[in-house]
Design a protein around this motif. Sequence first.
Motif, PDB file in Angstrom:
ATOM      1  N   GLY A 252       0.814  -1.213   0.000  1.00  0.00           N
ATOM      2  CA  GLY A 252       0.000   0.000   0.000  1.00  0.00           C
ATOM      3  C   GLY A 252       0.844   1.259   0.000  1.00  0.00           C
ATOM      4  O   GLY A 252       0.517   2.242  -0.671  1.00  0.00           O
TER       5      GLY A 252
ATOM      6  N   LEU B 219       2.105   1.687  -3.488  1.00  0.00           N
ATOM      7  CA  LEU B 219       1.053   2.133  -4.405  1.00  0.00           C
ATOM      8  C   LEU B 219       0.612   3.561  -4.121  1.00  0.00           C
ATOM      9  O   LEU B 219       0.283   4.320  -5.034  1.00  0.00           O
TER      10      LEU B 219
ATOM     11  N   ARG C 200      -4.463   4.768   3.646  1.00  0.00           N
ATOM     12  CA  ARG C 200      -4.705   3.894   2.488  1.00  0.00           C
ATOM     13  C   ARG C 200      -3.848   2.633   2.589  1.00  0.00           C
ATOM     14  O   ARG C 200      -4.300   1.538   2.259  1.00  0.00           O
TER      15      ARG C 200
ATOM     16  N   CYS D 142      -5.099  -1.313   2.644  1.00  0.00           N
ATOM     17  CA  CYS D 142      -4.528  -2.412   1.859  1.00  0.00           C
ATOM     18  C   CYS D 142      -4.094  -3.548   2.782  1.00  0.00           C
ATOM     19  O   CYS D 142      -4.300  -4.730   2.466  1.00  0.00           O
TER      20      CYS D 142
ATOM     21  N   THR E 158      -5.316  -9.630  -7.241  1.00  0.00           N
ATOM     22  CA  THR E 158      -5.104  -8.214  -6.897  1.00  0.00           C
ATOM     23  C   THR E 158      -6.376  -7.396  -7.067  1.00  0.00           C
ATOM     24  O   THR E 158      -6.565  -6.404  -6.372  1.00  0.00           O
ATOM     25  N   THR E 159      -7.270  -7.818  -7.953  1.00  0.00           N
ATOM     26  CA  THR E 159      -8.536  -7.107  -8.111  1.00  0.00           C
ATOM     27  C   THR E 159      -9.356  -7.212  -6.833  1.00  0.00           C
ATOM     28  O   THR E 159      -9.927  -6.221  -6.370  1.00  0.00           O
TER      29      THR E 159
ATOM     30  N   GLU F   9      -7.828  -4.917  -4.157  1.00  0.00           N
ATOM     31  CA  GLU F   9      -8.164  -3.507  -4.379  1.00  0.00           C
ATOM     32  C   GLU F   9      -9.620  -3.226  -4.025  1.00  0.00           C
ATOM     33  O   GLU F   9      -9.939  -2.189  -3.455  1.00  0.00           O
ATOM     34  N   THR F  10     -10.511  -4.152  -4.350  1.00  0.00           N
ATOM     35  CA  THR F  10     -11.930  -3.983  -4.025  1.00  0.00           C
ATOM     36  C   THR F  10     -12.128  -3.936  -2.520  1.00  0.00           C
ATOM     37  O   THR F  10     -12.838  -3.074  -1.997  1.00  0.00           O
TER      38      THR F  10
END
Length: 75
Positions: free
Chosen positions: A16, A19, A26, A30, A50-51, A54-55
């Motif tokens: 995180g 990113l 944030r 993560c 990874t989707t 992120e969700t």
Amino acid sequence: DLTGGGNAFTGGFLAGLCLYPGDLARAGQCAAAAAACMIAQRGPPASIDTTLLETLAAATVVEPVHSPNFSAVKV
């Protein structure tokens, strides 16, 4: 069965920060998402989605807990 939740949390936090540099809230989102994915299953993951991470991170809300009128609060 060792869950690996702590390791996932640490890795998620570091990812995180990479990113979202400087955004500790944030990065914490993560981290929580990564740990949640890890402890929701038995054993190591077959792959990392990874989707999904992120969700979950986007759905995790970090709100500061404080009262603007803290001095007026009676204990």
